[in-house]
Design an enzyme around this catalytic site. Structure first.
Site, PDB file in Angstrom:
ATOM      1  N   PHE A 169       3.870   8.690  17.654  1.00  0.00           N
ATOM      2  CA  PHE A 169       3.934   7.596  16.731  1.00  0.00           C
ATOM      3  C   PHE A 169       3.573   8.572  15.347  1.00  0.00           C
ATOM      4  CE2 PHE A 169       1.624   4.665  13.607  1.00  0.00           C
ATOM      5  CZ  PHE A 169       2.056   3.268  14.064  1.00  0.00           C
ATOM      6  N   PHE A 193      10.725  -1.209  13.427  1.00  0.00           N
ATOM      7  CA  PHE A 193      10.765  -1.877  14.502  1.00  0.00           C
ATOM      8  C   PHE A 193      11.651  -1.714  15.835  1.00  0.00           C
ATOM      9  CE2 PHE A 193      11.679  -5.886  17.120  1.00  0.00           C
ATOM     10  CZ  PHE A 193      10.196  -6.237  17.524  1.00  0.00           C
ATOM     11  N   HIS A 247       4.193  -9.900   6.633  1.00  0.00           N
ATOM     12  CA  HIS A 247       5.246  -9.136   7.781  1.00  0.00           C
ATOM     13  C   HIS A 247       4.732  -7.641   7.970  1.00  0.00           C
ATOM     14  CE1 HIS A 247       9.225  -8.027   8.799  1.00  0.00           C
ATOM     15  NE2 HIS A 247       9.208  -7.050   7.971  1.00  0.00           N
ATOM     16  N   ILE A 302       5.891  -0.131   4.268  1.00  0.00           N
ATOM     17  CA  ILE A 302       5.061  -0.148   3.028  1.00  0.00           C
ATOM     18  C   ILE A 302       4.445  -1.682   2.839  1.00  0.00           C
ATOM     19  CG2 ILE A 302       5.060   0.149   0.541  1.00  0.00           C
ATOM     20  CD1 ILE A 302       7.123   2.443   0.894  1.00  0.00           C
ATOM     21  N   ARG A 318       2.675  11.657   1.992  1.00  0.00           N
ATOM     22  CA  ARG A 318       2.648  11.960   3.464  1.00  0.00           C
ATOM     23  C   ARG A 318       3.816  12.233   3.809  1.00  0.00           C
ATOM     24  NH1 ARG A 318      -1.187   8.768   1.471  1.00  0.00           N
ATOM     25  NH2 ARG A 318      -3.126   8.836   1.998  1.00  0.00           N
ATOM     26  N   THR A 338       3.486 -10.299   1.838  1.00  0.00           N
ATOM     27  CA  THR A 338       3.343 -10.954   2.906  1.00  0.00           C
ATOM     28  C   THR A 338       2.564 -10.312   4.105  1.00  0.00           C
ATOM     29  OG1 THR A 338       5.524 -10.698   4.102  1.00  0.00           O
ATOM     30  CG2 THR A 338       5.556 -12.114   2.316  1.00  0.00           C
TER      31      THR A 338
END
Length: 163
Positions: free
Chosen positions: A122, A66, A97, A91, A136, A95
């Site tokens: 990104f 974030f 979130h 990951i 990855r 929830t």
């Protein structure tokens, strides 16, 4: 071939321009450090491989994905850069979130790029589990950090085509 069967970080089919004389920022989240550290290594090494000088790479670490948004914005406000690479890993948990963070980060980074008319890359993994992230970040599917580095060079060079 299905993507789950191959390394997606193969650039043998395309030309990557020289990164000489370009300046890049790399913002990396420290959350999920094993993964983001590997992404950072891939991005940094790809810039060097394509002739970006070490002095022309500014690296910043932030807490989580974030925070990539504010850091990318601050870098572009305060430094003369051709692109900013943002690296993180979110990951899936139990929830919602995950959904909120992934959506906010994707939209936030897109808005920073539009605000500054500079590429904001990104390089955030959004995976179901740790193994998918590791696959990855230098594993069997390549390194999305490497892809982000090459994307930054290609986007910086693209801007010259419009001058």
């Amino acid at each position: 071939m299905a993507s789950h069967l191959k390394n997606l970080s193969d650039f043998s089919h395309t030309t990557v321009p020289s990164g000489k004389n370009y300046r890049f920022g790399i913002v990396v989240a420290s959350w999920n450090a094993e993964v983001t550290g590997a992404l950072y290594k891939g991005a940094y090494e790809s810039l060097l491989k394509y002739n970006v000088a070490e002095r022309d790479i500014i690296s910043i670490e932030v807490a989580g994905s974030f925070e990539l948004i504010a850091a990318a914005d601050q870098l572009l406000d305060n430094r003369d850069l051709d692109a900013v690479i943002c690296l993180g890993c979110v990951i899936q948990g139990e929830t919602r979130h995950f959904d909120f963070i992934c959506n906010a980060v994707a939209n936030g980074l897109a808005n920073v790029g539009l605000k500054h008319t500079k590429p904001v890359i990104f390089g955030v993994l959004t995976t179901d589990n740790q193994q998918q992230a590791m696959d990855r970040a230098g594993g069997k599917h390549g390194n999305k950090g490497t892809e982000a580095g090459i994307t930054a060079i290609k986007m910086a060079a693209l801007k010259l085509e419009f001058k």
